[in-house]
Motif scaffolding. Structure first.
Motif, PDB file in Angstrom:
ATOM      1  N   GLY A 193       0.854  -1.209   0.181  1.00 33.08           N
ATOM      2  CA  GLY A 193       0.088   0.012   0.228  1.00 33.08           C
ATOM      3  C   GLY A 193       0.642   1.202   0.219  1.00 33.08           C
ATOM      4  N   GLU A 194       1.735   1.313   0.779  1.00 26.81           N
ATOM      5  CA  GLU A 194       2.876   2.408   0.963  1.00 26.81           C
ATOM      6  C   GLU A 194       3.233   2.572  -0.542  1.00 26.81           C
ATOM      7  OE1 GLU A 194       5.538   3.330   4.442  1.00 26.81           O
ATOM      8  OE2 GLU A 194       5.324   0.979   4.257  1.00 26.81           O
ATOM      9  N   MET A 195       3.685   1.562  -1.213  1.00 28.86           N
ATOM     10  CA  MET A 195       4.402   1.530  -2.348  1.00 28.86           C
ATOM     11  C   MET A 195       3.414   1.902  -3.569  1.00 28.86           C
ATOM     12  SD  MET A 195       4.795  -0.025  -5.452  1.00 28.86           S
ATOM     13  CE  MET A 195       4.199  -1.823  -5.186  1.00 28.86           C
ATOM     14  N   LEU A 196       2.354   1.536  -3.659  1.00 29.97           N
ATOM     15  CA  LEU A 196       1.479   1.965  -4.765  1.00 29.97           C
ATOM     16  C   LEU A 196       1.020   3.480  -4.349  1.00 29.97           C
ATOM     17  CD1 LEU A 196      -1.010  -1.053  -4.494  1.00 29.97           C
ATOM     18  CD2 LEU A 196       0.474  -0.578  -6.337  1.00 29.97           C
ATOM     19  N   ILE A 197       0.811   3.828  -3.102  1.00 31.10           N
ATOM     20  CA  ILE A 197       0.636   5.384  -3.021  1.00 31.10           C
ATOM     21  C   ILE A 197       1.801   6.290  -3.432  1.00 31.10           C
ATOM     22  CG2 ILE A 197       0.107   7.257  -1.047  1.00 31.10           C
ATOM     23  CD1 ILE A 197      -1.845   4.892  -0.100  1.00 31.10           C
ATOM     24  N   GLU A 198       2.811   5.890  -2.887  1.00 29.24           N
ATOM     25  CA  GLU A 198       4.262   6.472  -3.470  1.00 29.24           C
ATOM     26  C   GLU A 198       4.197   6.664  -4.867  1.00 29.24           C
ATOM     27  OE1 GLU A 198       7.448   4.846  -1.474  1.00 29.24           O
ATOM     28  OE2 GLU A 198       6.744   5.231   0.529  1.00 29.24           O
ATOM     29  N   ASP A 199       3.776   5.668  -5.559  1.00 30.48           N
ATOM     30  CA  ASP A 199       4.195   5.406  -6.922  1.00 30.48           C
ATOM     31  C   ASP A 199       3.071   5.541  -7.793  1.00 30.48           C
ATOM     32  OD1 ASP A 199       6.337   5.773  -8.798  1.00 30.48           O
ATOM     33  OD2 ASP A 199       6.544   3.367  -9.169  1.00 30.48           O
ATOM     34  N   ARG A 200       2.038   6.259  -7.239  1.00 34.64           N
ATOM     35  CA  ARG A 200       0.496   6.267  -7.742  1.00 34.64           C
ATOM     36  C   ARG A 200       0.740   6.872  -9.307  1.00 34.64           C
ATOM     37  NH1 ARG A 200       0.903   9.835  -3.790  1.00 34.64           N
ATOM     38  NH2 ARG A 200       0.543  11.864  -4.096  1.00 34.64           N
ATOM     39  N   ASP A 201       1.123   7.997  -9.123  1.00 30.95           N
ATOM     40  CA  ASP A 201       1.194   8.562 -10.647  1.00 30.95           C
ATOM     41  C   ASP A 201       1.787   7.608 -11.724  1.00 30.95           C
ATOM     42  OD1 ASP A 201       0.369  10.842 -12.055  1.00 30.95           O
ATOM     43  OD2 ASP A 201       2.689  11.591 -12.317  1.00 30.95           O
ATOM     44  N   PHE A 202       2.867   7.186 -11.412  1.00 30.90           N
ATOM     45  CA  PHE A 202       3.567   6.246 -12.497  1.00 30.90           C
ATOM     46  C   PHE A 202       2.692   4.906 -12.876  1.00 30.90           C
ATOM     47  CE2 PHE A 202       6.268   2.565 -13.688  1.00 30.90           C
ATOM     48  CZ  PHE A 202       6.675   3.137 -14.833  1.00 30.90           C
ATOM     49  N   LEU A 203       2.166   4.416 -11.751  1.00 33.69           N
ATOM     50  CA  LEU A 203       1.334   3.368 -11.954  1.00 33.69           C
ATOM     51  C   LEU A 203      -0.149   3.428 -12.338  1.00 33.69           C
ATOM     52  CD1 LEU A 203       2.839   1.327  -8.777  1.00 33.69           C
ATOM     53  CD2 LEU A 203       3.365   0.952 -11.060  1.00 33.69           C
ATOM     54  N   PHE A 204      -0.681   4.361 -12.026  1.00 33.35           N
ATOM     55  CA  PHE A 204      -1.969   4.661 -12.533  1.00 33.35           C
ATOM     56  C   PHE A 204      -2.502   5.954 -13.287  1.00 33.35           C
ATOM     57  CE2 PHE A 204      -1.874   2.294  -8.267  1.00 33.35           C
ATOM     58  CZ  PHE A 204      -2.666   1.223  -8.506  1.00 33.35           C
ATOM     59  N   ALA A 205      -1.511   6.530 -13.499  1.00 30.37           N
ATOM     60  CA  ALA A 205      -1.914   7.814 -14.474  1.00 30.37           C
ATOM     61  C   ALA A 205      -2.393   7.493 -15.714  1.00 30.37           C
ATOM     62  CB  ALA A 205      -0.671   8.620 -14.607  1.00 30.37           C
ATOM     63  N   GLY A 206      -3.533   8.109 -16.174  1.00 27.93           N
ATOM     64  CA  GLY A 206      -4.202   7.867 -17.242  1.00 27.93           C
ATOM     65  C   GLY A 206      -5.128   6.595 -17.451  1.00 27.93           C
ATOM     66  N   SER A 207      -5.086   5.901 -16.153  1.00 20.77           N
ATOM     67  CA  SER A 207      -5.718   4.685 -16.152  1.00 20.77           C
ATOM     68  C   SER A 207      -7.228   4.740 -16.047  1.00 20.77           C
ATOM     69  CB  SER A 207      -5.342   3.655 -15.239  1.00 20.77           C
ATOM     70  OG  SER A 207      -5.484   4.209 -13.921  1.00 20.77           O
ATOM     71  N   GLU A 208      -8.191   3.478 -16.069  1.00 22.06           N
ATOM     72  CA  GLU A 208      -9.457   3.780 -16.005  1.00 22.06           C
ATOM     73  C   GLU A 208      -9.709   4.205 -14.463  1.00 22.06           C
ATOM     74  OE1 GLU A 208     -12.288   3.743 -17.560  1.00 22.06           O
ATOM     75  OE2 GLU A 208     -11.585   2.977 -19.478  1.00 22.06           O
ATOM     76  N   SER A 209     -10.705   5.087 -14.060  1.00 21.63           N
ATOM     77  CA  SER A 209     -10.769   5.691 -12.871  1.00 21.63           C
ATOM     78  C   SER A 209     -11.485   4.602 -11.732  1.00 21.63           C
ATOM     79  CB  SER A 209     -11.821   6.868 -12.945  1.00 21.63           C
ATOM     80  OG  SER A 209     -12.072   7.433 -11.631  1.00 21.63           O
ATOM     81  N   GLY A 210     -12.268   3.768 -12.440  1.00 22.09           N
ATOM     82  CA  GLY A 210     -12.884   2.785 -11.442  1.00 22.09           C
ATOM     83  C   GLY A 210     -11.930   1.886 -11.032  1.00 22.09           C
ATOM     84  N   VAL A 211     -11.040   1.298 -11.684  1.00 25.18           N
ATOM     85  CA  VAL A 211     -10.198   0.469 -11.357  1.00 25.18           C
ATOM     86  C   VAL A 211      -9.086   0.867 -10.371  1.00 25.18           C
ATOM     87  CG1 VAL A 211      -8.326  -1.547 -11.811  1.00 25.18           C
ATOM     88  CG2 VAL A 211     -10.378  -0.902 -13.511  1.00 25.18           C
ATOM     89  N   ALA A 212      -8.307   2.156 -10.729  1.00 23.90           N
ATOM     90  CA  ALA A 212      -7.496   2.702  -9.902  1.00 23.90           C
ATOM     91  C   ALA A 212      -8.112   3.024  -8.662  1.00 23.90           C
ATOM     92  CB  ALA A 212      -6.875   3.807 -10.523  1.00 23.90           C
ATOM     93  N   SER A 213      -9.398   3.553  -8.614  1.00 24.49           N
ATOM     94  CA  SER A 213      -9.828   3.848  -7.326  1.00 24.49           C
ATOM     95  C   SER A 213     -10.289   2.746  -6.620  1.00 24.49           C
ATOM     96  CB  SER A 213     -11.401   4.526  -7.524  1.00 24.49           C
ATOM     97  OG  SER A 213     -11.166   5.870  -8.365  1.00 24.49           O
ATOM     98  N   LEU A 214     -10.680   1.492  -7.235  1.00 26.80           N
ATOM     99  CA  LEU A 214     -10.785   0.120  -6.358  1.00 26.80           C
ATOM    100  C   LEU A 214      -9.393   0.016  -5.605  1.00 26.80           C
ATOM    101  CD1 LEU A 214     -12.072  -2.661  -5.866  1.00 26.80           C
ATOM    102  CD2 LEU A 214     -11.222  -3.234  -8.048  1.00 26.80           C
ATOM    103  N   VAL A 215      -8.385  -0.158  -6.593  1.00 20.54           N
ATOM    104  CA  VAL A 215      -7.008  -0.764  -5.822  1.00 20.54           C
ATOM    105  C   VAL A 215      -6.878   0.215  -4.587  1.00 20.54           C
ATOM    106  CG1 VAL A 215      -4.824  -1.092  -6.291  1.00 20.54           C
ATOM    107  CG2 VAL A 215      -6.622  -1.670  -7.921  1.00 20.54           C
TER     108      VAL A 215
END
Length: 305
Positions: free
Chosen positions: A151-173
Motif C-alpha cells: 500500500g505504501e509503495m502503490l501510493i508513493e508511485d501512484r502517478d507512474f502506476l495509475f496515471a491515465g488509467s480507468e478511474s474505477g479500477v485505480a479507485s478500487l485498488v
C-alpha cells in the motif's frame, strides 16, 4: 465464505464498536463497457499484475476472516475485539468488490480466469485445513504486513502506476490499500495476543509473501499468454523493467518486517492515504471516481461526474 447476513451483522458491529479506529465504507466503482483487461493502456503488464492479484481476493479475504473469527473467543481485550470486528467488515467489503471486478474481467473474454480461480481456491482450502490457529494467524499477520508495504509503495508511485488509467479500477485498488493501511495493526495485535512469537511471525510473513507472489505471477503469466503478450519481447522487457521498479521500492519496506521488535505502528500513515479518508468523509462517491490525470496531487482529486 461468510453469507450476506453475517457480513451485514459484521458491518453493523464494526460501525457501532470500532468506528473510531476504522471506517467500514460502502463503495461504488464504475467499469465502462468499453474497458478492456488492459485498464491502464500505457501499462498493460501492470494491468495484468493487478488483475492477477485481484483474482485471489475472493478466496484470500474470506480465509483471513475465518481465521480472525476463530481467534475472537480468545481475545480478552474489548478494544481489540472491536478492532477485529471492524477488520472483518472491511475485508468482507474488499472481497465483494474484487469479486465484482473479477466478473467484469470474465465478461471481457478471459477464458483462463475460472481455472486460475479454482487453483487459488484449492490453495487456500489446503492452507486452512493443514494449519493450526497459530499458523493461520501467522499467515494473516504476514499478509497484512506485506499489504501495508504494498500500500505504501502503490501510493508513493501512484502517478507512474495509475496515471491515465480507468478511474474505477485505480479507485478500487487505492481504496483497498488505504484500508489496508487503516487496519494495519489488527492482525498483528491479534497474532501477538493469541500466538505471538518472533520466529512464528517471520515464518508466517515468508509463507504469505511467497504464496501470494507465486499466485500472482502464475496469474499474470496466464493472462498475458491469453493476451498474446507473454512471448512478445517488448512486453517482456516492459514487464521486467516494471518489476525491477516495483521491487526496488518494495524490498526495503518488506525487509523491515524481519527485524525483531517490528510493529506496524512504527510505519507512519502516508499523507495521501489520510487525505483520501478525508475525501471519503466529505464525499464518498468522489472517492470512488479518482481523477487519474491528477494523481500526482498531494491530495486525491475526484473526476468530474
Amino acid at each position: 465464505m461468510p453469507g450476506g447476513a453475517e457480513e451485514a451483522r459484521a458491518e453493523e458491529t464494526a460501525t457501532q464498536a470500532g468506528a473510531a479506529r476504522m471506517t467500514v465504507r460502502r463503495m461504488g466503482f464504475a467499469y465502462p463497457p468499453a474497458m478492456s483487461g488492459h485498464w491502464n493502456r500505457k501499462r498493460p503488464e501492470f494491468s495484468q499484475i493487478v488483475n492477477a492479484a485481484s483474482l485471489a481476493m475472493p478466496y484470500l479475504e474470506p480465509y483471513l476472516i475465518r481465521t480472525m473469527r476463530a481467534a475472537r473467543p480468545q481475545i480478552r481485550d474489548q478494544a481489540l475485539a472491536a478492532d477485529l470486528d471492524s477488520y472483518v467488515a472491511q475485508e468482507a467489503a474488499h472481497y465483494r468488490q474484487h469479486r465484482t471486478f473479477n466478473e467484469e474481467l470474465k465478461a471481457r473474454g478471459y477464458r483462463s480466469i475460472e481455472g486460475l480461480e479454482a487453483k487459488i481456491d484449492a490453495s487456500y482450502a489446503k492452507i486452512e485445513a493443514k494449519g493450526t490457529l497459530a499458523s493461520n494467524l501467522a499467515y494473516a499477520e504476514g499478509f497484512e504486513s506485506m499489504a501495508l508495504a504494498i500500500g505504501e509503495m502503490l501510493i508513493e508511485d501512484r502517478d507512474f502506476l495509475f496515471a491515465g488509467s480507468e478511474s474505477g479500477v485505480a479507485s478500487l485498488v487505492l481504496w483497498h490499500f488505504v484500508e489496508e493501511i487503516e487496519h494495519k495493526n489488527v492482525a498483528y495485535d491479534v497474532f501477538e495476543h493469541v500466538a505471538g512469537n518472533y520466529f512464528r511471525r517471520v515464518g508466517g510473513f515468508l509463507h504469505a509473501t511467497g504464496h501470494i507472489f507465486l499466485l500472482t505471477r502464475a496469474g499474470y503469466q496466464t493472462l498475458l499468454k491469453e493476451d498474446g503478450l507473454w512471448r512478445n519481447w517488448r512486453s517482456r522487457l516492459a514487464l521486467a523493467r516494471l518489476l525491477v521498479r516495483i521491487f526496488a521500492k518494495l524490498t526495503p519496506k518488506l525487509a523491515r518486517i524481519l527485524v525483531p521488535g517490528y510493529s506496524p505502528r512504527q510505519v507512519a500513515d502516508p499523507a495521501w492515504a489520510l487525505a483520501w479518508a478525508r475525501l471519503f468523509a466529505k464525499d464518498g462517491e468522489a472517492a470512488g471516481r479518482l481523477d487519474t490525470g491528477r494523481l500526482d496531487a498531494p491530495e486525491p482529486v475526484a473526476r468530474a461526474a
